[in-house]
Design a protein around this motif. Structure first.
Motif, PDB file in Angstrom:
ATOM      1  N   TYR A  98       0.656  -1.626  -0.025  1.00 49.36           N
ATOM      2  CA  TYR A  98       0.081  -0.164   0.160  1.00 49.36           C
ATOM      3  C   TYR A  98       0.790   1.238  -0.134  1.00 49.36           C
ATOM      4  O   TYR A  98       1.923   1.734   0.263  1.00 49.36           O
ATOM      5  CB  TYR A  98      -0.717  -0.046   1.166  1.00 49.36           C
ATOM      6  N   VAL A 179       5.607   3.969   1.650  1.00 49.69           N
ATOM      7  CA  VAL A 179       5.181   3.071   0.773  1.00 49.69           C
ATOM      8  C   VAL A 179       4.996   1.829   1.607  1.00 49.69           C
ATOM      9  O   VAL A 179       6.684   1.706   2.567  1.00 49.69           O
ATOM     10  CB  VAL A 179       6.006   2.097  -0.795  1.00 49.69           C
ATOM     11  N   GLY A 180       4.371   0.345   2.168  1.00 48.76           N
ATOM     12  CA  GLY A 180       4.351  -0.448   2.760  1.00 48.76           C
ATOM     13  C   GLY A 180       4.264  -2.020   2.654  1.00 48.76           C
ATOM     14  O   GLY A 180       2.980  -1.666   1.606  1.00 48.76           O
ATOM     15  N   ILE A 181       4.472  -2.709   3.435  1.00 47.03           N
ATOM     16  CA  ILE A 181       4.143  -3.873   2.972  1.00 47.03           C
ATOM     17  C   ILE A 181       2.785  -4.260   3.796  1.00 47.03           C
ATOM     18  O   ILE A 181       3.379  -4.109   4.921  1.00 47.03           O
ATOM     19  CB  ILE A 181       5.116  -4.817   2.663  1.00 47.03           C
TER      20      ILE A 181
END
Lengths: 308, 468
Positions: A98, A179-181
């Motif tokens: 995301y 941005v991240g997982i």
């Protein structure tokens, strides 16, 4: 009629009427920009930098000429659609990422995108870089019991940088904050293999635990045996020493018999005879010598002839 | 309404023949009068209502803030600032609980923010979807009936977490948070988040990211068994994400709920737990036996005795004779006195060790006492026997009548004692008979057998204790 005209000339009524008119005019000619918004005031759907309002407060517009577009300034999130891809060492994973974004230039946003739906569509395309970046890392750099080996933060940072670089080419007026997982999953077929491996591992662990327990129990019992033998060994040795000291002490007392050995031996032989014949003895006596006087008439030394 | 008059103007009633003037001053007919009256009343009422509405509107800006809330004020959309005594801005003005004045909408707008504890749950993101009709069954029940169910996971439907040892687990999470304490936190929250609904949504995604990062470093067994540590690890990660985005919130607690292996793996995991339990039981039983045996051997003092023995053996091995002798002496004293000092306490030596030592002491005492008694008897009889010193020794031994009276008496007493013994069997052989038929006395035989059995039992007991 006269009353109505009179009323209209009343100052209070006039004031109220004026107020209402002002409110209506304000509604038509004013607009408010909140602290968490930016606004673009267009003139016949065109705008310049001068038409951008970044500070909160009241703004003015001309109805039918000006139109105001407001955009939130707060961070927003966009979730990526799941995509399956391979890591560098060919392990299939499904990564859901995301990003956090916000509008940093309302004018560009208005000119290029106009609304959030288009913005999200554009950003979704850019997020396809995330699987590509993951493909350059090994699986053990995604998950590892050694935290120093894990590269998730690095992947997220690289993905953010890549998206920003790409975004710069489009000049959308959007800033990617982060941005991240948010999920890493395995495909259906992979989970089957993982489950089989997990089951085998656990069967092995169970057996190892049982064996370890038995071995430890055996060791403890062996230790108990050894420890008890060691203690008993010392105890027996000490007991023997005590008895020896007693014998030595008794031997010291025997010195008093030296001067009267015969009498001492006589008494000792009497005691020995009594002890010897106390148990498990069958005496056969000569029927001819039943007289108490004749019994054992030769004394202790003659017992050997009469006893059986 | 009377018109004002100019005093310098000539006024006198004029009769005009103008139709309007005639109509204005002409009296109204009843219907018209009635209408005029109605209109007048209507306008009056309208004025009253309008005045009331205006007053109401002017005071509609008054607002109250609950005890578990804080509020900020927007004036024409701008956050109202607080100022110090020098009129320097101090940041956003934050309103605590109570009643406050403000202008009515749309001039002023109040934003209230709850300060009480809030929670966010991740119930489905990392958990499998239960089969239809089984939503109410627990994981344990489903695992017990797995029978091939849950053999794989559908990533479109089932959530999971990848652990550091490349295994898969399921878990639910609960995150508790609240608004920060400072005015800066409130301002950050208002500017960057805006409402609790948005905070919940943003925090949910941040928590998912933190969960992935956290679980990636633990093994599956750690996730399932040591879940408290996992929550403690995730909390600072999540707080960092919150702070990076300037959300003005404090993460209070992160807890992991229902951490489980996948359904089909759970029976294998339970088998490990069962094996560990049985292993633990086996070890505990062995320890208990150890304790029992050692207590039987030496009572509660066995650790102290073992420590001394270890020291002695170590000294012997090192060739330190002096130390070995010293420890041996201490050991001997401990056994003799049946007490030993250990860690500042005096422990009593018990069990077989104490029994052996007691028996040895008893035997020594008994022996010495017997010898002393014998000596006393001897010394007591000696003066009498010395009166018969003239008789030769051979005669005293061969011819009982030649024995001195006192010795003969002693000899007769000995014979009596022998014949009175319980175990003595007597037989009489007639003259000339060279063979015997003997019937054994059964009572004597029984007593002998009982004694033999007792001795065997005692020997076995000693062997068992000393040979474990």
């Amino acid at each position: 009629m006269d009353g109505a005209a009179t009323d209209m000339k009343n100052p209070l009524t006039l004031l109220i009427a004026i107020l209402i008119a002002l409110v209506l005019l304000a509604y038509m000619f004013c607009f408010q920009v909140r602290y968490d918004e930016s606004a673009v005031r267009t003139t016949f759907n065109r705008a310049t930098e001068a038409d951008v309002i970044r500070t909160a407060g009241l703004g003015f517009k001309i109805p039918l000429v000006h139109r105001v577009y407001k955009y939130p300034r707060q961070n927003r999130t966009l979730e990526m659609v799941s995509e399956q891809n391979n890591t560098f060492d060919s392990v299939s994973v499904i990564v859901e990422a995301y990003l956090v974004w916000k509008i940093d230039d309302p004018l560009k946003y208005f000119n290029k995108l106009k609304n959030d739906a288009r913005a999200e569509a554009a950003l979704s395309q850019l997020m396809r870089q995330v699987p590509a970046i993951i493909g350059t890392y090994r699986f053990d750099q995604l998950v590892n019991t050694d935290p120093a080996q894990i590269r998730l933060e690095e992947i997220e940072t690289l993905a953010g940088d890549a998206i920003r670089a790409d975004l710069a080419n489009y000049d959308y007026g959007i800033e990617v904050v982060q941005v991240g997982i948010r999920r890493i999953l395995l495909p259906d077929a992979s989970t089957k293999e993982v489950f089989n491996r997990m089951k085998s591992e656990r069967q092995r662990m169970a057996q190892a635990d049982l064996s370890r327990g038995e071995a430890e129990a055996t060791r403890i019992r062996s230790e108990a045996r050894s420890a008890s033998e060691r203690i008993m060994s010392f105890a027996q040795r000490e007991a023997s020493l005590i008895e020896t000291r007693g014998k030595l002490q008794a031997a010291g007392l025997y010195a008093a018999y030296e001067k009267h050995q015969e009498f001492a031996i006589f008494l000792r032989e009497l005691e020995a005879l009594k002890a010897m014949l106390e148990k498990n003895t069958y005496l056969v006596l000569d029927a001819n010598k039943l007289s108490p006087v004749n019994l054992f008439t030769t004394g202790p030394g003659a017992l050997q002839g009469d006893e059986q | 309404m009377s018109q004002s008059r100019n005093p310098f103007e000539h006024h006198h009633p004029h009769h005009h023949h103008d139709d309007d003037d005639h109509e204005a001053h002409a009296p109204l007919d009843p219907a018209q009068q009635s209408l005029a009256d109605a209109l007048r009343v209507s306008f009056l009422l309208l004025k009253v209502v309008m005045v009331v509405l205006v007053i109401f509107y002017l005071f509609s800006g008054v607002f109250s803030v609950e005890t578990d809330h804080k509020a900020v004020l927007l004036r024409f959309g701008k956050l109202v600032q607080a100022y110090d005594e020098n009129r320097e801005p101090m940041g956003v003005r934050v309103f605590s609980s109570g009643v406050h004045l403000a202008m009515p909408l749309p001039i002023d707008e109040v934003i209230q923010i709850p300060t009480s504890r809030q929670t966010v749950t991740l119930n489905t993101q990392f958990y499998y979807q239960k089969p239809p009709g089984m939503e109410q069954r627990s994981h344990t029940e489903l695992a017990a009936e797995s029978d091939g169910m849950g053999g794989s996971l559908n990533p479109e439907r089932d959530g999971s977490l990848l652990t550091g040892d490349a295994n898969v687990v399921h878990a639910r999470w609960t995150v508790s948070f609240e608004l920060g304490d400072t005015a800066e936190d409130v301002e950050n929250f208002v500017r960057n988040v805006g409402s609790i609904d948005r905070a919940t949504k943003q925090l949910t995604i941040a928590a998912e990211q933190a969960a992935v990062h956290t679980v990636a470093r633990f093994t599956a067994d750690q996730i399932v068994q040591v879940s408290a540590a996992v929550g403690e690890t995730m909390k600072p990660l999540l707080q960092e994400l919150v702070d990076q985005r300037g959300m003005g919130m404090t993460i209070l607690e992160v807890s992991i709920n229902e951490p489980n292996f996948p359904i089909t793996v759970t029976p294998s995991y339970n088998a490990v737990l069962d094996a560990r339990s049985r292993s633990g039981t086996s070890i505990n039983n062995a320890r208990r036996e150890y304790e029992q045996v050692m207590t039987e051997i030496a009572g509660s003092a066995y650790p102290a005795l073992l420590e001394l023995i270890d020291g002695y053996e170590a000294a012997v091995e090192l060739g330190d004779d002096e130390a070995a002798a010293d420890i041996e002496a201490r050991l001997g004293e401990a056994l003799r006195t049946r007490t030993v000092e250990h860690d500042g306490r005096v422990l009593e030596v018990g069990g077989l060790t104490a029994q052996y030592i007691s028996e040895a002491i008893g035997a020594r005492t008994q022996l010495v006492a017997a010898v002393e008694a014998e000596l006393r008897e001897f010394l007591g009889l000696l003066p009498y026997m010395q009166e018969d010193a003239d008789l030769p020794i051979e005669q005293r031994r061969v011819d009982s009548e030649a024995l001195p009276f006192r010795m003969h008496r002693l000899w007769a007493d000995a014979k009596q004692t022998i014949f009175e013994g319980e175990d003595i069997e007597l037989g009489f052989m007639p003259a000339g008979q060279v063979y015997l038929e003997m019937n054994r006395d059964p009572d004597v035989l029984r007593r002998r057998e009982e004694r033999r059995l007792q001795e065997e039992q005692e020997q076995r007991r000693r062997q068992r204790a000393g040979g474990f």
